[in-house]
Structures are given as C-alpha cells and as structure tokens.
Design a protein around this motif. Structure first.
Motif, PDB file in Angstrom:
ATOM      1  N   ALA A 163     -11.227   1.935  15.145  1.00 17.17           N
ATOM      2  CA  ALA A 163     -11.917   1.461  16.349  1.00 17.17           C
ATOM      3  C   ALA A 163     -11.622   2.323  17.566  1.00 17.17           C
ATOM      4  CB  ALA A 163     -11.547   0.005  16.624  1.00 17.17           C
ATOM      5  N   GLU A 164     -10.537   3.084  17.533  1.00 14.18           N
ATOM      6  CA  GLU A 164     -10.169   3.928  18.678  1.00 14.18           C
ATOM      7  C   GLU A 164     -10.837   5.301  18.644  1.00 14.18           C
ATOM      8  OE1 GLU A 164      -5.974   4.262  18.977  1.00 14.18           O
ATOM      9  OE2 GLU A 164      -5.644   2.130  19.429  1.00 14.18           O
ATOM     10  N   VAL A 216      -5.305   3.303   0.286  1.00 14.12           N
ATOM     11  CA  VAL A 216      -5.634   4.411  -0.607  1.00 14.12           C
ATOM     12  C   VAL A 216      -4.891   5.649  -0.109  1.00 14.12           C
ATOM     13  CG1 VAL A 216      -7.460   5.707  -1.760  1.00 14.12           C
ATOM     14  CG2 VAL A 216      -7.946   3.412  -0.875  1.00 14.12           C
ATOM     15  N   GLU A 217      -4.063   6.218  -0.963  1.00 17.32           N
ATOM     16  CA  GLU A 217      -3.290   7.394  -0.587  1.00 17.32           C
ATOM     17  C   GLU A 217      -4.192   8.628  -0.523  1.00 17.32           C
ATOM     18  OE1 GLU A 217      -0.193   7.533   0.418  1.00 17.32           O
ATOM     19  OE2 GLU A 217       0.041   5.364   0.160  1.00 17.32           O
ATOM     20  N   PHE A 234      -7.602   1.622   9.329  1.00 10.23           N
ATOM     21  CA  PHE A 234      -6.796   2.715   9.852  1.00 10.23           C
ATOM     22  C   PHE A 234      -7.025   3.978   9.035  1.00 10.23           C
ATOM     23  CE2 PHE A 234      -4.595  -1.225  10.730  1.00 10.23           C
ATOM     24  CZ  PHE A 234      -4.190  -1.102  12.055  1.00 10.23           C
ATOM     25  N   LEU A 235      -7.162   5.115   9.716  1.00  7.58           N
ATOM     26  CA  LEU A 235      -7.214   6.424   9.089  1.00  7.58           C
ATOM     27  C   LEU A 235      -5.972   7.195   9.526  1.00  7.58           C
ATOM     28  CD1 LEU A 235     -10.947   7.456   9.629  1.00  7.58           C
ATOM     29  CD2 LEU A 235      -9.924   6.413   7.604  1.00  7.58           C
ATOM     30  N   LYS A 236      -5.138   7.551   8.563  1.00  7.19           N
ATOM     31  CA  LYS A 236      -3.863   8.214   8.890  1.00  7.19           C
ATOM     32  C   LYS A 236      -3.104   7.399   9.930  1.00  7.19           C
ATOM     33  CE  LYS A 236      -3.671  12.680   9.237  1.00  7.19           C
ATOM     34  NZ  LYS A 236      -3.939  14.090   9.646  1.00  7.19           N
ATOM     35  N   ASN A 237      -3.090   6.089   9.750  1.00  2.00           N
ATOM     36  CA  ASN A 237      -2.377   5.140  10.603  1.00  2.00           C
ATOM     37  C   ASN A 237      -2.962   5.025  12.007  1.00  2.00           C
ATOM     38  OD1 ASN A 237      -0.452   4.544   8.544  1.00  2.00           O
ATOM     39  ND2 ASN A 237       0.633   6.427   9.049  1.00  2.00           N
ATOM     40  N   LEU A 269      -6.077   5.922   3.870  1.00  2.00           N
ATOM     41  CA  LEU A 269      -6.937   4.830   4.339  1.00  2.00           C
ATOM     42  C   LEU A 269      -6.204   3.509   4.150  1.00  2.00           C
ATOM     43  CD1 LEU A 269      -9.731   3.508   5.102  1.00  2.00           C
ATOM     44  CD2 LEU A 269     -10.222   3.548   2.648  1.00  2.00           C
ATOM     45  N   THR A 270      -6.215   2.697   5.202  1.00  2.00           N
ATOM     46  CA  THR A 270      -5.590   1.378   5.143  1.00  2.00           C
ATOM     47  C   THR A 270      -6.526   0.347   5.767  1.00  2.00           C
ATOM     48  OG1 THR A 270      -3.408   2.392   5.413  1.00  2.00           O
ATOM     49  CG2 THR A 270      -3.558   0.003   5.735  1.00  2.00           C
TER      50      THR A 270
END
Length: 252
Positions: free
Chosen positions: A67-68, A25-26, A60-63, A3-4
């Motif tokens: 929103a996408e 968060v890794e 971002f989830l896994k980069n 998570l970013t």
C-alpha cells in the motif's frame, strides 16, 4: 522477492469473498493456488497485485507494505496475467508485448536496444516470435494468452502472478509455458486448474469458500482426504514408470 500476506480479506456488499488469508512465498519459489470454482483464487491474486484493496489485512513485498508503493513502483515489481484481458485497440503482438516495458521508461531512460532484445527474447520464449507483426484481433485465445505472458516477462518483475495461465492453450503449449515458469528466478503465484500440474510447484495453497484451508508441500497438501473434502473426488496416486513422477488419477 519475498511475498507476505497477513490476515488478508475482501468483501463486497457485506458478502465475504476472501477470509483472513495469510501466506508467505520465499524469493524465487512457486506457489500454486488450487480450489473449486468460486473459491477465491482470482480475488486473492488481484489483492496480491494491488488491483484490489483489501478489506482487511496487508500485503508485503520484501517486508515493505504494498500500500505504500506508488503505481509505478508496483508496476516495476509485479506482473499480473489475468484470465481475461483484452483490448479493442489496433495493435500488433509486438506492440502488446512492448507495453510491459512501460514502467521502466522515462525521459532519462528512453526505449533502447536492450528493450528490443527483451521483447524479442520473450516472444521467442512463448513461441510467438513468428507472430510479432500479427494484428491482435486475428489471434486465437491461446495466442493472446501467450502474448500476455510475454508482456509480463519483459516487465522483469520480482513477483509474477498468473491466473490459470494455461487456459485456452493446447497440451504442447501448456507444458512449454509451465516449463518456462519453472525456470524463472522470480517469485511466482499461479492459480492452477489441473491438480497434476500443481504437483510441480514448490508449495500449494488450497482455497475453499474464501478460506485458505491448507498450504505446504504439494505431496502433503494434495492428500486423498483433502481432495475428497475440498473437491468431492476420490484419487489414486500413481507413479509414472518413465520418470518416477507422482501423478493422480481421479474418480467419483
């Protein structure tokens, strides 16, 4: 699931609630969020879940930008247990937990034995297996909270968001729920009221008036100076003679 959040902000009616929060968060790690009432913890969780759209910044989830993702994709990746979530529907505890499987069901993948097994295990994990046939309206606040957590568990998310999950729970169930969360192999962000409980997180973020003023290892972030500046309290660090765990005693 990594998570970013970058420069995340949210405002309403020209009043800023959250300001330029960035964090990472890794996968599989637990980030605890602490801060005074009104510091922005719940708002940040709602932004990370996609319930609120940020005024600025990105999640971002896994980069991949949150929103996408479609609503179904978000529901398959994120489970969010809010402080106050209720229903007026006449449903049982089992019905409420089964709702967590909804994002994974389709004509090609109808309800099956595996779903029954997940629900049964989640109810057992939160100590609600003996309440499965109870009507929702008859539950106490703590029992409802444990049911919500079970619903999140059967969702099998990559990211679990918890807004003060031990709210309304007695001490026994507080400890059991936190122990359960610590054993999960899922990335978790949890807003915590009890600062001693926050010490067990992999990292801690401190929010104050909508700003992320510190983030890092609990023993570094929850310093005497930080607690005095943010919470207005003094603290003495103690060591539990039974297990060597570091605990804090607060004073004015």
């Amino acid at each position: 699931m990594k998570l970013t959040a970058t420069e995340l902000g949210w405002s309403t009616r020209r009043h800023s609630i959250l300001n330029s929060v960035s964090l990472e968060v890794e996968p599989g790690k637990v980030l605890g969020l602490v801060g005074p009432n009104g510091s922005g913890k719940s708002t940040l969780l709602r932004l990370l879940s996609g319930i609120l759209k940020p005024t600025s910044g990105h999640v971002f989830l896994k980069n991949r930008p949150l929103a996408e993702l479609s609503r179904r994709e978000v529901a398959q990746r994120i489970a969010f247990v809010e402080q106050q979530a209720d229903t007026s529907e006449r449903i049982t505890v089992r019905d409420a937990v089964e709702l967590g499987r909804t994002p994974w069901l389709s004509l090609r993948h109808p309800w099956g034995d595996a779903d029954d097994a997940l629900v049964a295990q989640a109810l057992k994990d939160v100590g609600m297996d003996h309440f499965a046939d109870r009507q929702w309206a008859t539950l106490s606040g703590g029992e409802r909270q444990r049911t919500h957590i079970a619903r999140a568990l059967v969702q099998k998310p990559g990211l679990l968001l918890l807004d003060e999950p031990t709210n309304h729970l007695d001490v026994h169930h507080q400890l059991s729920i936190l122990a359960l969360v610590s054993k999960l192999t899922v990335t978790t962000v949890v807003a915590i009221h009890d600062l001693n409980q926050a010490m067990d997180c992999d990292s801690v973020g401190v929010l104050d008036q909508g700003n992320l003023v510190a983030i890092g290892p609990p023993e570094e972030v929850l310093s005497v100076e930080r607690l005095r500046d943010t919470f207005g309290v003094g603290v003495t660090h103690l060591t539990d003679p039974h297990d060597g765990r570091r605990i804090m005693r607060f004073h004015s």
